[in-house]
Design a protein around this motif. Sequence first.
Motif, mmCIF file in Angstrom:
data_model
loop_
_atom_site.group_PDB
_atom_site.id
_atom_site.type_symbol
_atom_site.label_atom_id
_atom_site.label_comp_id
_atom_site.label_asym_id
_atom_site.label_seq_id
_atom_site.Cartn_x
_atom_site.Cartn_y
_atom_site.Cartn_z
ATOM 1 N N ALA A 6 1.026 -1.120 -0.095
ATOM 2 C CA ALA A 6 0.142 -0.121 0.080
ATOM 3 C C ALA A 6 0.964 1.230 -0.176
ATOM 4 O O ALA A 6 0.591 2.161 -0.489
ATOM 5 N N ALA A 7 2.017 1.210 0.682
ATOM 6 C CA ALA A 7 2.848 2.328 0.862
ATOM 7 C C ALA A 7 3.543 2.490 -0.618
ATOM 8 O O ALA A 7 3.826 3.846 -1.130
ATOM 9 N N PHE A 8 3.934 1.615 -1.573
ATOM 10 C CA PHE A 8 4.346 1.375 -2.657
ATOM 11 C C PHE A 8 3.442 2.225 -3.487
ATOM 12 O O PHE A 8 3.713 3.025 -4.382
ATOM 13 N N MET A 9 2.037 1.782 -3.511
ATOM 14 C CA MET A 9 1.110 2.188 -4.219
ATOM 15 C C MET A 9 0.773 3.781 -4.039
ATOM 16 O O MET A 9 0.423 4.513 -4.930
ATOM 17 N N PHE A 10 0.968 4.146 -2.636
ATOM 18 C CA PHE A 10 0.845 5.608 -2.458
ATOM 19 C C PHE A 10 2.126 6.315 -3.086
ATOM 20 O O PHE A 10 1.682 7.481 -3.792
ATOM 21 N N ARG A 11 3.010 5.840 -2.989
ATOM 22 C CA ARG A 11 4.411 6.529 -3.802
ATOM 23 C C ARG A 11 4.041 6.763 -5.089
ATOM 24 O O ARG A 11 4.633 7.665 -5.863
ATOM 25 N N ASP A 12 3.531 5.693 -5.754
ATOM 26 C CA ASP A 12 3.252 5.704 -7.131
ATOM 27 C C ASP A 12 2.040 6.550 -7.593
ATOM 28 O O ASP A 12 1.403 6.408 -8.787
ATOM 29 N N ARG A 13 1.459 7.153 -6.695
ATOM 30 C CA ARG A 13 0.245 7.889 -6.807
ATOM 31 C C ARG A 13 -1.026 7.091 -7.170
ATOM 32 O O ARG A 13 -1.868 7.827 -8.005
ATOM 33 N N CYS A 14 -1.066 5.911 -6.861
ATOM 34 C CA CYS A 14 -2.345 5.141 -7.337
ATOM 35 C C CYS A 14 -3.093 4.964 -5.995
ATOM 36 O O CYS A 14 -4.385 4.735 -6.224
ATOM 37 N N VAL A 15 -2.778 5.219 -4.839
ATOM 38 C CA VAL A 15 -3.498 5.277 -3.737
ATOM 39 C C VAL A 15 -3.518 6.743 -3.038
ATOM 40 O O VAL A 15 -2.305 7.480 -2.802
ATOM 41 N N SER A 16 -4.532 7.350 -2.587
ATOM 42 C CA SER A 16 -4.730 8.727 -2.143
ATOM 43 C C SER A 16 -4.464 8.818 -0.576
ATOM 44 O O SER A 16 -4.116 9.496 0.224
ATOM 45 N N GLU A 17 -4.997 7.604 0.066
ATOM 46 C CA GLU A 17 -5.330 7.245 1.468
ATOM 47 C C GLU A 17 -5.340 6.064 1.783
ATOM 48 O O GLU A 17 -5.895 5.263 1.225
ATOM 49 N N VAL A 18 -4.754 5.583 2.978
ATOM 50 C CA VAL A 18 -4.498 3.904 3.446
ATOM 51 C C VAL A 18 -5.493 4.066 4.777
ATOM 52 O O VAL A 18 -5.245 5.069 5.616
ATOM 53 N N VAL A 19 -6.536 3.366 5.005
ATOM 54 C CA VAL A 19 -6.857 3.046 6.144
ATOM 55 C C VAL A 19 -6.338 1.647 6.845
ATOM 56 O O VAL A 19 -6.536 0.590 6.218
ATOM 57 N N LEU A 20 -5.498 1.672 7.899
ATOM 58 C CA LEU A 20 -5.102 0.635 8.651
ATOM 59 C C LEU A 20 -6.135 0.152 9.449
ATOM 60 O O LEU A 20 -6.879 1.025 10.318
ATOM 61 N N LEU A 21 -6.503 -0.943 9.854
ATOM 62 C CA LEU A 21 -7.425 -1.571 10.629
ATOM 63 C C LEU A 21 -6.972 -2.772 11.269
ATOM 64 O O LEU A 21 -6.352 -3.695 10.656
#
Length: 141
Positions: free
Chosen positions: A21-36
């Motif tokens: 998910a962090a990798f996807m965030f750095r690649d601008r595929c993800v705007s926010e992560v919800v950790l649960l």
Amino acid sequence: MLRVLVPVNGSAHALDAVRHAAFMFRDRCVSEVVLLNVQPPLESGRASAFHSLAALRKLEAASGEAALRDARSILDDAGASYVAQIKVGDVAQTIARAAAANDCDAIVMGTAGRTAVGALLAGRLTNKLIRMSRVPVTLVK
């Protein structure tokens, strides 16, 4: 962009999903992560005979925070935008409900158990979640 939910339990497999998910965030595929983190309810076991409900909730919260600690560190290092939540309940149902409540576009989770028994238990959870979820579920190995 996507908002993804990443269930974490402190295991190495869950942290692999957080790294993805962090990798996807750095690649601008993800705007926010919800950790649960989902804690099984302690009041359904023997602990309820010895502790108040408030004390049990404190124990669940402490266990949840411990499970989230390394995941938060990974996302902090990546500069990712995230929120962290601790819920109590049935794991698959709680993950599916949290994904819907947080308007998540996907669930990214680690595979669990490299032993035969671990794989069987993880497969049951994954299959149950796939049936319940309204969003895609991605497994990270």
